[in-house]
Design a protein around this motif. Sequence first.
Motif, PDB file in Angstrom:
ATOM      1  N   CYS A  35       1.594   1.360  -9.441  1.00 35.33           N
ATOM      2  CA  CYS A  35       1.584   2.781  -9.780  1.00 35.33           C
ATOM      3  C   CYS A  35       0.550   3.466  -8.676  1.00 35.33           C
ATOM      4  O   CYS A  35       1.017   4.524  -8.512  1.00 35.33           O
ATOM      5  CB  CYS A  35       0.992   2.977 -11.239  1.00 35.33           C
ATOM      6  SG  CYS A  35       1.963   2.469 -12.516  1.00 35.33           S
ATOM      7  N   SER A  36      -0.334   2.932  -8.170  1.00 39.22           N
ATOM      8  CA  SER A  36      -1.192   3.613  -7.333  1.00 39.22           C
ATOM      9  C   SER A  36      -0.197   3.781  -5.893  1.00 39.22           C
ATOM     10  O   SER A  36      -0.306   4.843  -5.289  1.00 39.22           O
ATOM     11  CB  SER A  36      -2.324   2.779  -6.865  1.00 39.22           C
ATOM     12  OG  SER A  36      -3.402   2.623  -7.899  1.00 39.22           O
ATOM     13  N   LYS A  83       2.496   6.349  -6.617  1.00 36.51           N
ATOM     14  CA  LYS A  83       1.730   7.812  -6.629  1.00 36.51           C
ATOM     15  C   LYS A  83       1.601   8.382  -5.352  1.00 36.51           C
ATOM     16  O   LYS A  83       1.838   9.740  -5.112  1.00 36.51           O
ATOM     17  CB  LYS A  83       0.329   7.613  -7.369  1.00 36.51           C
ATOM     18  CG  LYS A  83      -0.496   8.880  -7.337  1.00 36.51           C
ATOM     19  CD  LYS A  83      -1.714   8.931  -7.941  1.00 36.51           C
ATOM     20  CE  LYS A  83      -2.599  10.068  -7.912  1.00 36.51           C
ATOM     21  NZ  LYS A  83      -4.022  10.119  -8.396  1.00 36.51           N
ATOM     22  N   ARG A  84       1.141   7.515  -4.297  1.00 35.16           N
ATOM     23  CA  ARG A  84       1.185   8.119  -3.015  1.00 35.16           C
ATOM     24  C   ARG A  84       2.277   8.017  -2.004  1.00 35.16           C
ATOM     25  O   ARG A  84       2.495   8.496  -1.194  1.00 35.16           O
ATOM     26  CB  ARG A  84       0.175   7.220  -2.080  1.00 35.16           C
ATOM     27  CG  ARG A  84      -1.348   7.250  -2.740  1.00 35.16           C
ATOM     28  CD  ARG A  84      -2.150   6.248  -2.386  1.00 35.16           C
ATOM     29  NE  ARG A  84      -3.611   6.566  -2.805  1.00 35.16           N
ATOM     30  CZ  ARG A  84      -4.036   6.642  -4.027  1.00 35.16           C
ATOM     31  NH1 ARG A  84      -3.369   6.437  -4.929  1.00 35.16           N
ATOM     32  NH2 ARG A  84      -5.404   6.849  -4.338  1.00 35.16           N
ATOM     33  N   ASP A 111       6.984  10.991  -6.036  1.00 37.19           N
ATOM     34  CA  ASP A 111       6.271  11.904  -7.213  1.00 37.19           C
ATOM     35  C   ASP A 111       5.798  11.321  -8.345  1.00 37.19           C
ATOM     36  O   ASP A 111       5.456  11.947  -9.168  1.00 37.19           O
ATOM     37  CB  ASP A 111       7.238  13.023  -7.368  1.00 37.19           C
ATOM     38  CG  ASP A 111       7.634  13.868  -6.050  1.00 37.19           C
ATOM     39  OD1 ASP A 111       6.619  13.857  -5.449  1.00 37.19           O
ATOM     40  OD2 ASP A 111       8.562  14.402  -5.999  1.00 37.19           O
ATOM     41  N   ASN A 148       3.834   9.233 -10.989  1.00 38.52           N
ATOM     42  CA  ASN A 148       2.307   9.149 -11.186  1.00 38.52           C
ATOM     43  C   ASN A 148       2.111   8.580 -12.722  1.00 38.52           C
ATOM     44  O   ASN A 148       2.016   9.395 -13.531  1.00 38.52           O
ATOM     45  CB  ASN A 148       1.543  10.543 -11.090  1.00 38.52           C
ATOM     46  CG  ASN A 148       0.082  10.487 -11.224  1.00 38.52           C
ATOM     47  OD1 ASN A 148      -0.265   9.279 -11.138  1.00 38.52           O
ATOM     48  ND2 ASN A 148      -0.733  11.395 -11.024  1.00 38.52           N
ATOM     49  N   VAL A 177      -0.405   6.787 -12.949  1.00 42.35           N
ATOM     50  CA  VAL A 177      -1.719   6.024 -12.783  1.00 42.35           C
ATOM     51  C   VAL A 177      -2.675   6.270 -13.980  1.00 42.35           C
ATOM     52  O   VAL A 177      -3.443   5.444 -14.286  1.00 42.35           O
ATOM     53  CB  VAL A 177      -2.334   6.640 -11.428  1.00 42.35           C
ATOM     54  CG1 VAL A 177      -4.123   6.195 -11.207  1.00 42.35           C
ATOM     55  CG2 VAL A 177      -1.649   5.780 -10.142  1.00 42.35           C
TER      56      VAL A 177
END
Length: 120
Positions: free
Chosen positions: A29-30, A33-34, A37, A39, A41
Amino acid sequence: MDIKTASALRRLRLVSAPEAVSFLLLLVCSVLKRTTDFNAVPAMGALHGLLFVLYVLFWLDAWNRAKWSFGRAALYFALSVVPFGGFFAERKLKEEAQGAVDAVIAARARQEQKQEGATA
């Protein structure tokens, strides 16, 4: 070893694999997220945090009841913070818990034999 020790080891074993999975999913998930889109986390972080706290509480209980050496306790703690470590911990704890259960069964069998011998 008594049944409470075996139960403490079993609780720790049962939470170790889900804790490891949640850790790996949090890492995924991290990255997502980066890179996208997406997220998740916050939700995954909360779930992993809950499972990690349970792991630590069960680890402390197992350490206290099983009378582990500092090295063994440190190993099981270190496995909780290493990716895939929880899976290794689960396997080792399964072996240790089975040994504890076998010891409890053997102790009860000896106790029953003594009682039967005393009444005969």
